[in-house]
Design a protein around this motif. Structure first.
Motif, PDB file in Angstrom:
ATOM      1  N   LEU A   1       0.834  -1.205   0.000  1.00 20.32           N
ATOM      2  CA  LEU A   1       0.000   0.000   0.000  1.00 20.32           C
ATOM      3  C   LEU A   1       0.869   1.256   0.000  1.00 20.32           C
ATOM      4  CD1 LEU A   1      -2.744   1.466   0.255  1.00 20.32           C
ATOM      5  CD2 LEU A   1      -2.474   1.244   2.737  1.00 20.32           C
ATOM      6  N   TRP A   2       1.896   1.252   0.858  1.00 23.79           N
ATOM      7  CA  TRP A   2       2.768   2.429   0.939  1.00 23.79           C
ATOM      8  C   TRP A   2       3.594   2.624  -0.319  1.00 23.79           C
ATOM      9  CZ3 TRP A   2       1.443   6.169   3.730  1.00 23.79           C
ATOM     10  CH2 TRP A   2       0.803   5.968   4.947  1.00 23.79           C
ATOM     11  N   ILE A   3       3.919   1.559  -1.029  1.00 27.39           N
ATOM     12  CA  ILE A   3       4.619   1.698  -2.315  1.00 27.39           C
ATOM     13  C   ILE A   3       3.741   2.473  -3.288  1.00 27.39           C
ATOM     14  CG2 ILE A   3       5.349   0.426  -4.377  1.00 27.39           C
ATOM     15  CD1 ILE A   3       6.556  -1.672  -2.490  1.00 27.39           C
ATOM     16  N   ALA A   4       2.458   2.112  -3.336  1.00 28.62           N
ATOM     17  CA  ALA A   4       1.537   2.812  -4.233  1.00 28.62           C
ATOM     18  C   ALA A   4       1.405   4.285  -3.832  1.00 28.62           C
ATOM     19  CB  ALA A   4       0.174   2.123  -4.217  1.00 28.62           C
ATOM     20  N   ILE A   5       1.258   4.542  -2.536  1.00 30.58           N
ATOM     21  CA  ILE A   5       1.141   5.923  -2.060  1.00 30.58           C
ATOM     22  C   ILE A   5       2.426   6.702  -2.345  1.00 30.58           C
ATOM     23  CG2 ILE A   5       0.930   7.342   0.019  1.00 30.58           C
ATOM     24  CD1 ILE A   5      -1.013   5.146   1.080  1.00 30.58           C
ATOM     25  N   CYS A   6       3.570   6.082  -2.124  1.00 30.68           N
ATOM     26  CA  CYS A   6       4.850   6.746  -2.406  1.00 30.68           C
ATOM     27  C   CYS A   6       4.998   7.043  -3.891  1.00 30.68           C
ATOM     28  CB  CYS A   6       6.017   5.886  -1.934  1.00 30.68           C
ATOM     29  SG  CYS A   6       6.245   5.882  -0.160  1.00 30.68           S
ATOM     30  N   GLY A   7       4.476   6.153  -4.731  1.00 29.76           N
ATOM     31  CA  GLY A   7       4.533   6.396  -6.166  1.00 29.76           C
ATOM     32  C   GLY A   7       3.781   7.657  -6.551  1.00 29.76           C
ATOM     33  N   VAL A   8       2.597   7.831  -5.982  1.00 27.03           N
ATOM     34  CA  VAL A   8       1.806   9.031  -6.266  1.00 27.03           C
ATOM     35  C   VAL A   8       2.516  10.271  -5.732  1.00 27.03           C
ATOM     36  CG1 VAL A   8      -0.371  10.215  -5.760  1.00 27.03           C
ATOM     37  CG2 VAL A   8      -0.375   7.780  -6.342  1.00 27.03           C
ATOM     38  N   ILE A   9       2.997  10.190  -4.496  1.00 26.61           N
ATOM     39  CA  ILE A   9       3.688  11.339  -3.899  1.00 26.61           C
ATOM     40  C   ILE A   9       4.938  11.692  -4.703  1.00 26.61           C
ATOM     41  CG2 ILE A   9       4.988  12.115  -1.874  1.00 26.61           C
ATOM     42  CD1 ILE A   9       3.022  10.452  -0.161  1.00 26.61           C
TER      43      ILE A   9
ATOM     44  N   LEU B   1       5.859  15.133  -6.656  1.00 26.71           N
ATOM     45  CA  LEU B   1       7.080  15.869  -6.345  1.00 26.71           C
ATOM     46  C   LEU B   1       7.964  16.068  -7.573  1.00 26.71           C
ATOM     47  CD1 LEU B   1       8.031  14.308  -2.896  1.00 26.71           C
ATOM     48  CD2 LEU B   1       7.159  16.604  -3.315  1.00 26.71           C
ATOM     49  N   VAL B   2       8.023  15.066  -8.427  1.00 27.16           N
ATOM     50  CA  VAL B   2       8.892  15.147  -9.598  1.00 27.16           C
ATOM     51  C   VAL B   2       8.389  16.201 -10.587  1.00 27.16           C
ATOM     52  CG1 VAL B   2       9.620  13.870 -11.670  1.00 27.16           C
ATOM     53  CG2 VAL B   2       9.896  12.858  -9.410  1.00 27.16           C
ATOM     54  N   ILE B   3       7.085  16.366 -10.698  1.00 23.93           N
ATOM     55  CA  ILE B   3       6.586  17.332 -11.683  1.00 23.93           C
ATOM     56  C   ILE B   3       6.699  18.780 -11.200  1.00 23.93           C
ATOM     57  CG2 ILE B   3       5.057  15.687 -12.814  1.00 23.93           C
ATOM     58  CD1 ILE B   3       2.710  16.974 -11.323  1.00 23.93           C
ATOM     59  N   THR B   4       7.108  18.945  -9.949  1.00 26.52           N
ATOM     60  CA  THR B   4       7.383  20.305  -9.474  1.00 26.52           C
ATOM     61  C   THR B   4       8.887  20.493  -9.405  1.00 26.52           C
ATOM     62  OG1 THR B   4       7.424  19.704  -7.144  1.00 26.52           O
ATOM     63  CG2 THR B   4       5.287  20.304  -8.082  1.00 26.52           C
TER      64      THR B   4
ATOM     65  N   ALA C   1      11.248  18.029  -6.952  1.00 28.01           N
ATOM     66  CA  ALA C   1      12.165  17.081  -7.589  1.00 28.01           C
ATOM     67  C   ALA C   1      13.409  16.850  -6.738  1.00 28.01           C
ATOM     68  CB  ALA C   1      12.547  17.570  -8.972  1.00 28.01           C
ATOM     69  N   LEU C   2      13.759  17.827  -5.927  1.00 31.41           N
ATOM     70  CA  LEU C   2      14.937  17.691  -5.073  1.00 31.41           C
ATOM     71  C   LEU C   2      14.703  16.722  -3.908  1.00 31.41           C
ATOM     72  CD1 LEU C   2      16.003  21.443  -4.924  1.00 31.41           C
ATOM     73  CD2 LEU C   2      16.956  19.620  -6.362  1.00 31.41           C
ATOM     74  N   ILE C   3      13.454  16.537  -3.515  1.00 37.63           N
ATOM     75  CA  ILE C   3      13.165  15.637  -2.387  1.00 37.63           C
ATOM     76  C   ILE C   3      12.306  14.449  -2.812  1.00 37.63           C
ATOM     77  CG2 ILE C   3      13.412  17.414  -0.620  1.00 37.63           C
ATOM     78  CD1 ILE C   3      10.314  17.551  -0.564  1.00 37.63           C
ATOM     79  N   ALA C   4      12.264  14.144  -4.096  1.00 35.43           N
ATOM     80  CA  ALA C   4      11.439  13.046  -4.596  1.00 35.43           C
ATOM     81  C   ALA C   4      11.889  11.692  -4.054  1.00 35.43           C
ATOM     82  CB  ALA C   4      11.453  13.042  -6.121  1.00 35.43           C
ATOM     83  N   TRP C   5      13.110  11.597  -3.609  1.00 35.72           N
ATOM     84  CA  TRP C   5      13.647  10.347  -3.067  1.00 35.72           C
ATOM     85  C   TRP C   5      13.139  10.076  -1.649  1.00 35.72           C
ATOM     86  CZ3 TRP C   5      16.181  11.315   1.436  1.00 35.72           C
ATOM     87  CH2 TRP C   5      16.578  12.635   1.659  1.00 35.72           C
ATOM     88  N   LEU C   6      12.630  11.088  -0.978  1.00 36.24           N
ATOM     89  CA  LEU C   6      12.263  10.979   0.432  1.00 36.24           C
ATOM     90  C   LEU C   6      11.157   9.952   0.739  1.00 36.24           C
ATOM     91  CD1 LEU C   6      13.013  12.083   3.196  1.00 36.24           C
ATOM     92  CD2 LEU C   6      11.350  13.895   2.853  1.00 36.24           C
ATOM     93  N   PRO C   7      10.054   9.895  -0.023  1.00 32.95           N
ATOM     94  CA  PRO C   7       9.005   8.922   0.333  1.00 32.95           C
ATOM     95  C   PRO C   7       9.497   7.473   0.330  1.00 32.95           C
ATOM     96  CG  PRO C   7       8.139  10.535  -1.201  1.00 32.95           C
ATOM     97  CD  PRO C   7       9.615  10.781  -1.096  1.00 32.95           C
ATOM     98  N   TYR C   8      10.260   7.096  -0.689  1.00 30.06           N
ATOM     99  CA  TYR C   8      10.748   5.714  -0.751  1.00 30.06           C
ATOM    100  C   TYR C   8      11.814   5.436   0.308  1.00 30.06           C
ATOM    101  CZ  TYR C   8       8.054   4.723  -4.909  1.00 30.06           C
ATOM    102  OH  TYR C   8       7.027   4.515  -5.788  1.00 30.06           O
TER     103      TYR C   8
END
Length: 122
Positions: A71-79, A83-86, A90-97
């Motif tokens: 479930l959290w993988i799916a949520i992290c994917g959306v987050i 983040l990447v499209i902003t 994009a600088l913190i896109a690595w944080l959720p995973y």
């Protein structure tokens, strides 16, 4: 929490299997979660063998860790997508995973330590 366990059974073989399951879960983030899938399948197969023992709590713990992790993988994917499209995100896109990785390993380590102490995990 009010559960009673059968302390008269020889659980040495099943305990070894639980150690292997924890090892598979511990290595899973490094194998694109394939080892976690194998561990969950083996855990489901062993569920009946460990029913009524402290090991049943470990099978349940690992199973819940896996399913919540999915479930959290799916949520992290959306987050991460958001983040990447902003530009700033994009600088913190690595944080959720990274947080997911740390949570997953925390649960594996906590359960494995409880198994080593011969305790049920809660």
């Amino acid at each position: 929490m009010g559960q009673t366990f059968d302390a008269t059974r020889d659980l040495s073989g099943d305990t070894r299997v639980m150690h292997i399951l924890y090892l598979l879960h511990g290595l899973a983030p490094f194998t694109m979660w394939l080892l976690a899938i194998v561990a969950v399948i083996v855990g489901f197969a062993k569920r009946g063998d460990v029913e009524g023992t402290i090991l049943a709590s470990h099978v349940s713990w690992l199973s819940r860790t896996f399913w919540w992790g999915l479930l959290w993988i799916a949520i992290c994917g959306v987050i991460t997508f958001v983040l990447v499209i902003t530009i700033v995100g994009a600088l913190i896109a690595w944080l959720p995973y990274t947080l997911l990785f740390l949570w997953y390993l925390y649960r594996v380590i906590k359960g494995w330590l409880a198994l080593n102490d011969g305790k049920a995990v809660a």
